[in-house]
Design a protein around this motif. Structure first.
Motif, PDB file in Angstrom:
ATOM      1  N   UNK A 316       6.396   4.190   3.605  1.00  0.00           N
ATOM      2  CA  UNK A 316       6.639   5.194   5.013  1.00  0.00           C
ATOM      3  C   UNK A 316       5.941   6.337   4.613  1.00  0.00           C
ATOM      4  N   UNK A 317       5.706   7.014   5.670  1.00  0.00           N
ATOM      5  CA  UNK A 317       4.984   8.297   5.968  1.00  0.00           C
ATOM      6  C   UNK A 317       3.806   7.970   5.070  1.00  0.00           C
ATOM      7  N   UNK A 318       3.060   7.002   5.308  1.00  0.00           N
ATOM      8  CA  UNK A 318       2.018   6.557   4.632  1.00  0.00           C
ATOM      9  C   UNK A 318       0.422   7.211   4.692  1.00  0.00           C
ATOM     10  N   UNK A 319       0.531   8.198   5.878  1.00  0.00           N
ATOM     11  CA  UNK A 319      -0.597   8.846   6.092  1.00  0.00           C
ATOM     12  C   UNK A 319      -1.829   7.914   6.170  1.00  0.00           C
ATOM     13  N   UNK A 320      -2.697   8.379   5.372  1.00  0.00           N
ATOM     14  CA  UNK A 320      -4.135   7.559   5.462  1.00  0.00           C
ATOM     15  C   UNK A 320      -3.996   6.247   4.645  1.00  0.00           C
ATOM     16  N   UNK A 321      -2.881   6.024   3.991  1.00  0.00           N
ATOM     17  CA  UNK A 321      -2.840   4.436   3.155  1.00  0.00           C
ATOM     18  C   UNK A 321      -2.957   4.829   1.918  1.00  0.00           C
ATOM     19  N   UNK A 322      -3.172   5.799   1.353  1.00  0.00           N
ATOM     20  CA  UNK A 322      -3.355   6.019  -0.017  1.00  0.00           C
ATOM     21  C   UNK A 322      -2.374   5.415  -1.192  1.00  0.00           C
ATOM     22  N   UNK A 323      -1.250   5.563  -0.959  1.00  0.00           N
ATOM     23  CA  UNK A 323      -0.313   5.335  -1.834  1.00  0.00           C
ATOM     24  C   UNK A 323      -0.298   3.515  -1.983  1.00  0.00           C
ATOM     25  N   UNK A 324      -0.163   3.163  -0.428  1.00  0.00           N
ATOM     26  CA  UNK A 324      -0.030   1.751  -0.561  1.00  0.00           C
ATOM     27  C   UNK A 324      -1.328   0.896  -1.016  1.00  0.00           C
ATOM     28  N   UNK A 325      -2.509   1.447  -0.789  1.00  0.00           N
ATOM     29  CA  UNK A 325      -3.904   0.934  -1.095  1.00  0.00           C
ATOM     30  C   UNK A 325      -3.626   0.869  -2.612  1.00  0.00           C
ATOM     31  N   UNK A 326      -3.308   2.007  -3.473  1.00  0.00           N
ATOM     32  CA  UNK A 326      -3.246   2.038  -4.694  1.00  0.00           C
ATOM     33  C   UNK A 326      -2.213   1.089  -5.364  1.00  0.00           C
ATOM     34  N   UNK A 327      -1.307   0.782  -4.638  1.00  0.00           N
ATOM     35  CA  UNK A 327      -0.349  -0.304  -5.327  1.00  0.00           C
ATOM     36  C   UNK A 327      -0.711  -1.823  -4.853  1.00  0.00           C
ATOM     37  N   UNK A 328      -1.648  -1.860  -4.098  1.00  0.00           N
ATOM     38  CA  UNK A 328      -1.843  -3.050  -3.324  1.00  0.00           C
ATOM     39  C   UNK A 328      -2.213  -4.375  -4.366  1.00  0.00           C
ATOM     40  N   UNK A 329      -2.738  -4.082  -5.427  1.00  0.00           N
ATOM     41  CA  UNK A 329      -3.130  -5.132  -6.417  1.00  0.00           C
ATOM     42  C   UNK A 329      -1.799  -5.862  -6.831  1.00  0.00           C
ATOM     43  N   UNK A 331       1.187  -6.035  -5.082  1.00  0.00           N
ATOM     44  CA  UNK A 331       2.017  -6.389  -4.194  1.00  0.00           C
ATOM     45  C   UNK A 331       1.409  -7.670  -3.388  1.00  0.00           C
ATOM     46  N   UNK A 332       2.551  -8.291  -2.812  1.00  0.00           N
ATOM     47  CA  UNK A 332       2.021  -9.702  -1.763  1.00  0.00           C
ATOM     48  C   UNK A 332       1.754  -8.964  -0.538  1.00  0.00           C
ATOM     49  N   UNK A 333       2.380  -7.981  -0.196  1.00  0.00           N
ATOM     50  CA  UNK A 333       2.086  -7.460   1.126  1.00  0.00           C
ATOM     51  C   UNK A 333       2.488  -6.103   1.363  1.00  0.00           C
ATOM     52  N   UNK A 334       1.486  -5.080   1.961  1.00  0.00           N
ATOM     53  CA  UNK A 334       1.904  -3.678   1.899  1.00  0.00           C
ATOM     54  C   UNK A 334       1.905  -3.545   3.454  1.00  0.00           C
ATOM     55  N   UNK A 335       3.075  -2.861   3.836  1.00  0.00           N
ATOM     56  CA  UNK A 335       3.201  -2.497   5.309  1.00  0.00           C
ATOM     57  C   UNK A 335       3.392  -0.906   5.291  1.00  0.00           C
ATOM     58  N   UNK A 336       2.429  -0.355   5.861  1.00  0.00           N
ATOM     59  CA  UNK A 336       2.559   1.234   6.005  1.00  0.00           C
ATOM     60  C   UNK A 336       2.794   1.610   7.430  1.00  0.00           C
ATOM     61  N   UNK A 337       3.584   2.516   7.550  1.00  0.00           N
ATOM     62  CA  UNK A 337       4.021   3.027   8.744  1.00  0.00           C
ATOM     63  C   UNK A 337       4.034   4.579   8.693  1.00  0.00           C
ATOM     64  N   UNK A 343      -4.017   9.051  11.857  1.00  0.00           N
ATOM     65  CA  UNK A 343      -3.923   8.728  10.064  1.00  0.00           C
ATOM     66  C   UNK A 343      -3.870   7.245   9.861  1.00  0.00           C
ATOM     67  N   UNK A 344      -3.214   6.524  10.966  1.00  0.00           N
ATOM     68  CA  UNK A 344      -3.187   4.885  10.850  1.00  0.00           C
ATOM     69  C   UNK A 344      -4.657   4.391  10.973  1.00  0.00           C
ATOM     70  N   UNK A 345      -5.341   4.841  11.836  1.00  0.00           N
ATOM     71  CA  UNK A 345      -6.833   4.428  11.982  1.00  0.00           C
ATOM     72  C   UNK A 345      -7.465   4.641  10.792  1.00  0.00           C
ATOM     73  N   UNK A 346      -7.497   5.797   9.991  1.00  0.00           N
ATOM     74  CA  UNK A 346      -8.088   6.088   8.711  1.00  0.00           C
ATOM     75  C   UNK A 346      -7.478   5.107   7.651  1.00  0.00           C
ATOM     76  N   UNK A 347      -6.297   4.902   7.743  1.00  0.00           N
ATOM     77  CA  UNK A 347      -5.549   3.706   6.673  1.00  0.00           C
ATOM     78  C   UNK A 347      -6.140   2.484   6.832  1.00  0.00           C
ATOM     79  N   UNK A 348      -6.409   1.972   8.127  1.00  0.00           N
ATOM     80  CA  UNK A 348      -6.868   0.688   8.259  1.00  0.00           C
ATOM     81  C   UNK A 348      -8.441   0.649   8.028  1.00  0.00           C
TER      82      UNK A 348
END
Length: 456
Positions: A316-329, A331-337, A343-348
């Protein structure tokens, strides 16, 4: 002065027992204080003269210390800064939160105490901020109009402290800033007048990545022929620049998110790495300003999340996705909001750059998006990461978290006071298992804190 309080102010007590919060003092100082605010139960003031310095005082390393408003703790050894920040987190969590807490783990200090920032923004102004000594030494005509390029003076929208050397960011930052000032003064180019909303040169944003790439965005009020000359001179004199931009900003405010950024030279972005994850940083992108310490912050977040590879993680409050991407290895799935669509376009794009098919990002308010239908489509969260702004989480979101009932929540906060308030609101369903302060900004009173919550 007895000890530190929040916001970097020292505490003393007056004869009537009233608490006095003092800016610019160190615990142990005996100082002459100007009282600026006198309330019934407390007072606020500023140290005018230190009569007997604390044994903890050291000589600040910056010539602009005490004037520009940044790096207010340079007169403290870094070890003492960390000690007081640890106390600040403890005080705020216990006095505001009033929930059961585990022992707070030792603060993670920053490996770099200077040149740790990857981004700085300097402001051009027709009015330089002058000290009393400078005013006394100058005539009226001389001080009427003295342009400056630097940081806004504390509490002043129109006056800027002329910064020659800033120790926050590595070179070529000072070289770029000082060259722009030199060109502007030699050519008689008009600096911006923040009162009259007139002038030409407005801001310059400089980013220096750990990869060695350098981005510069020069922001002016309107187009004119000297712009090309300034940009060409930058390229000639500072060959380290890899991505050069300019932005025309005719508005009354300094935000550029609704404006077109023009690429003058380079690929239009720079690249940064957190561990082996690659991130694209364009002129409008948000990215943690202390790259190496952001890596440490995210490592702690990943450790607290305790991922095994089977979890659905909501960022949540994922911004450009840096935390979710950092944790991605893990996780089964990352859902960023995130509420900001850009910011979401940058995250994608960042997920695509790193070849992550299991990271998905959605723009909108969490309370609107995280419905039962959304959970049915994407899975209920096993772990929630929340990294809200300084104001903390909206109560509507807290109620949503209580309904979502994820087994674990990792709360990354840049303001332990609002984090304490939120932990109290979450206490009906969650207990706090771990707490870890992280210092992202040496020589300032700012402090991050990571909390691990587990469903009761």
């Amino acid at each position: 002065m007895e000890r530190y309080a929040a916001e970097g102010k020292s505490i003393a007590h007056l004869e009537d027992g009233k608490t006095l919060f003092v800016e610019g003092a160190v615990p142990g100082d005996i100082a002459e204080v100007l009282v600026l605010k006198n309330k019934k139960s407390y007072a606020e003031g500023k140290a005018l003269k230190v009569e007997i310095p604390s044994a903890d005082r050291v000589t600040p390393f910056c010539e602009h210390f005490g004037i520009c408003g940044g790096c207010k703790w340079q007169m403290l050894p870094y070890e003492k800064q960390l000690e007081y920040k640890q106390i600040q987190v403890t005080d705020q969590l216990t006095r505001i939160g009033h929930v059961a807490l585990p022992p707070i783990e030792p603060i993670a200090g920053s490996g770099l105490q200077r040149h740790y920032r990857n981004k700085l923004e300097f402001t051009f102004s027709e009015l330089s901020y002058l000290t009393r000594e400078e005013i006394a030494a100058a005539g009226e005509d001389e001080i009427a109009r003295k342009p400056a390029l630097g940081f806004h003076a504390p509490g002043m929208f129109d006056k800027v402290v002329d910064i020659r050397t800033c120790h926050l960011q590595p070179e070529p930052t000072n070289k770029i800033k000082n060259l722009l000032r030199e060109i502007a003064l030699e050519q008689g180019l008009p600096f911006y007048d923040h009162r009259q909303q007139d002038g030409w040169l407005r801001n310059v944003v400089i980013r220096v990545a750990t990869t060695g790439e350098v981005m510069v965005n020069l922001i002016v009020k309107y187009d004119r022929e000297e712009l090309k000359m300034m940009l060409d001179t930058l390229l000639k004199e500072v060959p380290e620049i890899t991505s050069l931009h300019y932005t025309i900003n005719p508005k009354m405010n300094d935000t550029i998110y609704d404006l077109t950024v023009h690429t003058y030279k380079g690929k239009g972005y720079i690249e940064e790495y957190l561990e082996d994850f690659r991130f694209k940083i364009s002129p409008k992108s948000f990215f943690q300003t202390n790259t190496r310490q952001a890596e440490r912050l995210y490592q702690i977040t990943r450790d607290f999340a305790g991922l095994t590879g089977n979890e659905v993680v909501y960022d949540l409050y994922c911004g450009t996705g840096s935390i979710g991407i950092f944790l991605s290895k893990g996780a089964k799935k990352i859902i960023g909001i995130e509420a900001v669509p850009d910011a979401i376009e940058d995250a994608k794009l960042n997920a695509e750059w790193n070849g992550l098919q299991h990271c998905q990002f959605y723009a909108g308010d969490v309370s609107d998006i995280a419905t039962d239908a959304f959970f049915e489509a994407h899975g209920r969260p096993d772990v929630i990461i929340t990294d809200p702004p300084r104001a903390g989480m909206h109560e509507k979101l807290i109620q949503q978290l209580l309904r979502m009932r994820a087994p674990r929540v990792v709360y990354v906060s840049c303001n332990p006071a609002t984090q304490a308030r939120d932990l109290q609101l979450l206490d009906e369903a969650y207990k706090v298992l771990r707490l870890q302060p992280v210092d992202m900004f040496p020589h300032t009173h700012h402090i991050e804190n990571v909390a691990l919550l587990e469903l009761r």
